[in-house]
Design a protein around this motif. Structure first.
Motif, PDB file in Angstrom:
ATOM      1  N   ILE A   1      16.901  21.566  70.561  1.00  0.00           N
ATOM      2  CA  ILE A   1      16.068  20.389  70.781  1.00  0.00           C
ATOM      3  C   ILE A   1      14.747  20.538  70.038  1.00  0.00           C
ATOM      4  N   ILE A   2      14.203  21.766  70.066  1.00  0.00           N
ATOM      5  CA  ILE A   2      12.964  21.990  69.306  1.00  0.00           C
ATOM      6  C   ILE A   2      13.230  21.740  67.827  1.00  0.00           C
ATOM      7  N   GLY A   3      14.407  22.167  67.371  1.00  0.00           N
ATOM      8  CA  GLY A   3      14.788  21.925  65.986  1.00  0.00           C
ATOM      9  C   GLY A   3      14.807  20.439  65.660  1.00  0.00           C
ATOM     10  N   LEU A   4      15.358  19.628  66.589  1.00  0.00           N
ATOM     11  CA  LEU A   4      15.421  18.181  66.377  1.00  0.00           C
ATOM     12  C   LEU A   4      14.012  17.599  66.291  1.00  0.00           C
ATOM     13  N   VAL A   5      13.135  18.016  67.234  1.00  0.00           N
ATOM     14  CA  VAL A   5      11.758  17.511  67.222  1.00  0.00           C
ATOM     15  C   VAL A   5      11.092  17.885  65.903  1.00  0.00           C
ATOM     16  N   ALA A   6      11.293  19.136  65.490  1.00  0.00           N
ATOM     17  CA  ALA A   6      10.677  19.587  64.248  1.00  0.00           C
ATOM     18  C   ALA A   6      11.195  18.777  63.067  1.00  0.00           C
ATOM     19  N   ALA A   7      12.513  18.475  63.074  1.00  0.00           N
ATOM     20  CA  ALA A   7      13.087  17.706  61.968  1.00  0.00           C
ATOM     21  C   ALA A   7      12.494  16.304  61.939  1.00  0.00           C
ATOM     22  N   VAL A   8      12.353  15.700  63.127  1.00  0.00           N
ATOM     23  CA  VAL A   8      11.812  14.341  63.193  1.00  0.00           C
ATOM     24  C   VAL A   8      10.396  14.320  62.643  1.00  0.00           C
ATOM     25  N   VAL A   9       9.553  15.270  63.100  1.00  0.00           N
ATOM     26  CA  VAL A   9       8.169  15.317  62.631  1.00  0.00           C
ATOM     27  C   VAL A   9       8.141  15.658  61.142  1.00  0.00           C
ATOM     28  N   GLY A  10       8.987  16.617  60.765  1.00  0.00           N
ATOM     29  CA  GLY A  10       9.012  17.060  59.380  1.00  0.00           C
ATOM     30  C   GLY A  10       9.337  15.935  58.414  1.00  0.00           C
ATOM     31  N   VAL A  11      10.317  15.122  58.786  1.00  0.00           N
ATOM     32  CA  VAL A  11      10.715  14.018  57.904  1.00  0.00           C
ATOM     33  C   VAL A  11       9.565  13.042  57.737  1.00  0.00           C
ATOM     34  N   GLN A  12       8.875  12.766  58.848  1.00  0.00           N
ATOM     35  CA  GLN A  12       7.756  11.821  58.755  1.00  0.00           C
ATOM     36  C   GLN A  12       6.669  12.388  57.840  1.00  0.00           C
ATOM     37  N   LEU A  13       6.327  13.650  58.054  1.00  0.00           N
ATOM     38  CA  LEU A  13       5.268  14.253  57.242  1.00  0.00           C
ATOM     39  C   LEU A  13       5.672  14.258  55.768  1.00  0.00           C
ATOM     40  N   ALA A  14       6.924  14.625  55.527  1.00  0.00           N
ATOM     41  CA  ALA A  14       7.398  14.666  54.144  1.00  0.00           C
ATOM     42  C   ALA A  14       7.305  13.283  53.514  1.00  0.00           C
ATOM     43  N   ALA A  15       7.697  12.265  54.299  1.00  0.00           N
ATOM     44  CA  ALA A  15       7.659  10.903  53.768  1.00  0.00           C
ATOM     45  C   ALA A  15       6.227  10.486  53.490  1.00  0.00           C
ATOM     46  N   SER A  16       5.306  10.856  54.385  1.00  0.00           N
ATOM     47  CA  SER A  16       3.914  10.460  54.186  1.00  0.00           C
ATOM     48  C   SER A  16       3.314  11.164  52.979  1.00  0.00           C
ATOM     49  N   PHE A  17       3.632  12.449  52.813  1.00  0.00           N
ATOM     50  CA  PHE A  17       3.054  13.199  51.702  1.00  0.00           C
ATOM     51  C   PHE A  17       3.584  12.715  50.369  1.00  0.00           C
ATOM     52  N   THR A  18       4.877  12.385  50.338  1.00  0.00           N
ATOM     53  CA  THR A  18       5.450  11.973  49.058  1.00  0.00           C
ATOM     54  C   THR A  18       5.344  10.474  48.850  1.00  0.00           C
ATOM     55  N   ASN A  19       4.599   9.809  49.763  1.00  0.00           N
ATOM     56  CA  ASN A  19       4.382   8.373  49.620  1.00  0.00           C
ATOM     57  C   ASN A  19       5.673   7.567  49.643  1.00  0.00           C
ATOM     58  N   THR A  20       6.609   7.981  50.449  1.00  0.00           N
ATOM     59  CA  THR A  20       7.856   7.226  50.534  1.00  0.00           C
ATOM     60  C   THR A  20       8.052   6.745  51.968  1.00  0.00           C
ATOM     61  N   THR A  21       6.953   6.286  52.586  1.00  0.00           N
ATOM     62  CA  THR A  21       7.073   5.870  53.986  1.00  0.00           C
ATOM     63  C   THR A  21       8.010   4.677  54.149  1.00  0.00           C
ATOM     64  N   HIS A  22       8.314   3.974  53.044  1.00  0.00           N
ATOM     65  CA  HIS A  22       9.253   2.846  53.191  1.00  0.00           C
ATOM     66  C   HIS A  22      10.631   3.326  53.650  1.00  0.00           C
ATOM     67  N   HIS A  23      10.922   4.595  53.394  1.00  0.00           N
ATOM     68  CA  HIS A  23      12.194   5.129  53.904  1.00  0.00           C
ATOM     69  C   HIS A  23      12.215   5.182  55.421  1.00  0.00           C
ATOM     70  N   LEU A  24      11.023   5.232  56.018  1.00  0.00           N
ATOM     71  CA  LEU A  24      10.969   5.352  57.473  1.00  0.00           C
ATOM     72  C   LEU A  24      11.560   4.109  58.149  1.00  0.00           C
ATOM     73  N   THR A  25      11.503   2.961  57.484  1.00  0.00           N
ATOM     74  CA  THR A  25      12.081   1.750  58.073  1.00  0.00           C
ATOM     75  C   THR A  25      13.558   1.963  58.365  1.00  0.00           C
ATOM     76  N   GLN A  26      14.291   2.439  57.352  1.00  0.00           N
ATOM     77  CA  GLN A  26      15.719   2.669  57.561  1.00  0.00           C
ATOM     78  C   GLN A  26      15.960   3.808  58.536  1.00  0.00           C
ATOM     79  N   LEU A  27      15.055   4.798  58.501  1.00  0.00           N
ATOM     80  CA  LEU A  27      15.218   5.921  59.421  1.00  0.00           C
ATOM     81  C   LEU A  27      15.029   5.460  60.864  1.00  0.00           C
ATOM     82  N   THR A  28      14.124   4.494  61.062  1.00  0.00           N
ATOM     83  CA  THR A  28      13.925   3.963  62.406  1.00  0.00           C
ATOM     84  C   THR A  28      15.192   3.268  62.881  1.00  0.00           C
ATOM     85  N   MET A  29      15.754   2.449  61.994  1.00  0.00           N
ATOM     86  CA  MET A  29      17.004   1.766  62.354  1.00  0.00           C
ATOM     87  C   MET A  29      18.097   2.780  62.639  1.00  0.00           C
TER      88      MET A  29
END
Lengths: 358, 296
Positions: A9-37
């Motif tokens: 479960i900690i791994g899942l939380v870390a993955a969720v946070v990690g993906v968001q941070l990665a998306a924000s750093f690489t300026n690809t937050t538009h991917h988060l829309t599909q990830l939310t869905m």
């Protein structure tokens, strides 16, 4: 055992946070829309995984529950009750505080259900429908069960497609955002993208914690016994009918919650969400994940849904799902993410001579 | 309602009932031989119709239909050999998912080959407006073709299963596979044969009805569901009962338009299916005694 459970479960939380941070750093937050869905679809998938993998009951109608959740909340939050304001029924509901006044897109006054009220009604309806349908349906097995659940899904699809007040082929759109509490709104606005991402995956994490605990409890063991041999489980004193029904209702509730939230996030819903292909897709993902493998289903579901929502699979989307279903079921019925897969492949190529008297 | 309209509805019901019965018989043949439900059965019907339409552009209609049936039979056999034959004791769930996957795959391939367009074979005799009038009831000759060919098929099948060695071997295989094997019957070949036969019947049905109902890459799914409803309604595995159940469902559907909008037509037939499954899963004509020995 327990440490592993929490590590995952900690791994899942870390993955969720990690993906968001990665998306924000690489300026690809538009991917988060599909990830939310994807997150909301994952709710359906983990619920179905519990039903199929652990309780051993197939459901080819889960898109129906998703659509029931989505459509009821969409209908209640957009249907204007203003003309009926003085009717007794409507004023009674208004007194309970479930209705809100709002301005529609073109500035007209509208009186709708509050999204929270709509959400609760939608989920409760899905629950009741699952209970009523589940009681007779779960007595069936094999093809009969598959066909009965498929039939349920088709009925929901035909009803939403044929009903004028549910928007027929166009579905319902222009839904208001769902303000969970002040400062947190579920809607497709791009400024709220990161928050919505966390709402969706927060829900997924909560459900996974719930389900993991359920699987490792007395109930989970009972379910696996039912999956293994229903008659034997029955003989051991497990109330198989009750367990199957409860799990069916629970998985329907997961699907309905996914439906409610995704519908608010998208601002609307169309009949394709109720289609058979959607149900088949959920089954496919659970099968690819390895049936009784919550993590497998979650991982494969996230990857495939994300790819499909981003449109990477193009027009071969459905075909790919068909191929995946066949290949997985032929070569790796335990799922892709399983310990036996390498052995299975090896066994395929090195056909050892048959042992034993035959 | 006047009496002419009543009969007109009956004719429409029988037409659809014929199609449903054909699909249901296809289900039953495979079910009897293997104990699995082939969810891709509707796709055989679609493939039959589509192939015949394509072939009919450069050959006369009868030979186009025959070639289409043969081609689909080969496809059916190939599917069995490639995907089903070498599985040892697959679970029902696994088989359901594999055949669903096959149906999706066939549909998508059909979309790739023929596109989204709606196609139809020409009417076998006359045109779409030719009618035979019996009193005030108008019947398209194609309806007679469809019901006639289906009737011949059902009779031929019955003769095949009852009076030929091969047919009897298939029946032996369905009633007790191990015993059949001990008698020297190659049960695996019987399964392949059942897929071939069922594909052929589906394809023939698709050819016969395509002038009236049209075919499209995705018209198989709907037919499969109706066919399954009919198969259950008659009692799974019982082909003659499927014919009766098909007529019944077709007629019920055509009268349902009366009380409900057409958009809900499927809702009626599937509600009937669900009701049947809940109350008497052995089917209208299934005996309660044998059903006690079966797992539903």
């Amino acid at each position: 055992m327990y440490r592993r459970k929490y590590l995952q479960i900690i791994g899942l939380v870390a993955a969720v946070v990690g993906v968001q941070l990665a998306a924000s750093f690489t300026n690809t937050t538009h991917h988060l829309t599909q990830l939310t869905m994807t997150g909301y679809y994952s709710l359906v998938i983990v619920g179905l995984c519990l039903l199929m993998g652990y309780a051993g009951q197939i459901s080819l109608g889960h898109a129906g529950f998703f659509a029931i959740g989505g459509y009821i909340s969409a209908f209640l939050t957009t249907y204007n009750l203003l003309p009926y304001k003085d009717r007794m029924f409507v004023s009674l509901i208004a007194k309970t505080g479930m209705l809100v006044n709002r301005r529609e897109l073109y500035g007209n006054e509208a009186l709708n259900f509050h999204p929270w009220a709509a959400c609760i009604i939608a989920v409760l309806s899905a629950m009741v429908i699952a209970y009523v349908i589940g009681r007779p349906v779960l007595k069936l097995k094999g093809h009969y069960l598959a066909m009965a659940t498929l039939g349920f899904g088709i009925i929901v699809y035909r009803i939403v497609l044929g009903t004028e007040s549910l928007g027929a082929a166009d579905g319902i759109s222009d839904m208001p955002g769902f303000v969970l509490f002040p400062g947190l709104e579920i809607s497709g606005k791009s400024s709220l993208r990161i928050r919505n991402y966390y709402v969706a995956w927060g829900l997924v994490i909560i459900s996974v914690i719930l389900l993991v605990n359920l699987i490792h409890s007395r109930i989970g063991r009972a379910l696996r016994a039912i999956h293994g041999a229903e008659d034997a489980a029955d003989a051991m004193g497990i109330n198989t009918a009750k367990y199957k029904l409860n799990i069916f209702v629970l998985s329907a509730v997961f699907a309905a919650i996914g439906g409610v939230f995704l519908t608010h996030y998208n601002g609307g819903i169309g009949p394709s969400e109720a289609s058979i292909m959607k149900s088949v897709r959920y089954v496919a993902i659970v099968a690819i994940g390895g049936m009784a493998n919550l993590w497998g289903a979650l991982i494969m579901g996230s990857i495939l849904n994300f790819l499909s929502l981003r449109g990477y699979l193009g027009s071969y989307d459905d075909a790919l799902f068909g191929v995946i279903l066949i290949v997985i079921m032929l070569f790796a019925p335990e799922g892709l993410i399983s310990r036996d897969i390498i052995g299975n492949i090896r066994a395929l190529f090195h056909k050892s001579p048959a042992k034993g008297p035959l | 309602m006047n009496i002419e309209l009543f009969f007109q509805y009956i004719v429409a019901g029988v037409t659809y009932g014929t199609i449903y019965a054909i699909v249901a018989i296809g289900f039953n043949i495979i079910y009897n031989a293997t104990g699995i439900i082939n969810f891709a059965q509707g796709e055989f019907v679609m493939l039959g119709g589509m192939t015949a339409v394509s072939l009919s552009t450069f050959m006369p209609l009868p030979s186009a239909i025959i070639s289409a049936v043969v081609i689909v039979m080969i496809i059916g056999a190939l599917i069995e050999v490639l995907f089903i034959r070498w599985l040892t004791n697959p679970s029902v769930l696994r088989m359901i998912i594999i055949t669903i996957g096959l149906s999706i795959l066939i549909r998508e391939i059909a979309l790739f080959i023929w596109g989204e367009g709606v196609r139809a074979l020409p009417y076998f005799t006359g045109t779409s407006v030719t009618t035979l009038s019996v009193g005030d009831v108008h019947i398209s000759p194609q309806v007679l073709w469809a019901t006639g060919i289906s009737a011949v098929t059902v009779i031929a099948l019955n003769l095949f299963f009852n009076y030929t060695l091969l047919g009897r071997q298939m029946r032996a295989c369905s009633s007790n596979r191990n015993a059949a094997r001990l008698c020297g019957i190659n049960t695996r070949n019987m399964v392949t044969l059942s897929f071939t036969l069922s594909a052929g019947i589906g394809a023939l049905g698709g050819c016969v009805v395509s002038p009236m109902t049209y075919v499209q890459y995705d018209s198989g799914t709907g037919l499969a569901i109706k066919g399954f409803t009919v198969a259950i309604l008659g009692g799974l595995g019982n082909s003659m009962a499927a014919v009766a159940a098909g007529m019944l469902l077709g007629i019920l559907e055509s009268f349902s338009i009366w009380i409900m909008p057409t958009a809900y037509k499927d809702v009626i037939s599937i509600s009937i299916l669900l009701g049947m499954l809940f109350i008497k899963p052995s089917g209208l004509f299934g005996s309660a005694e044998t059903s006690r020995l079966k797992d539903f």
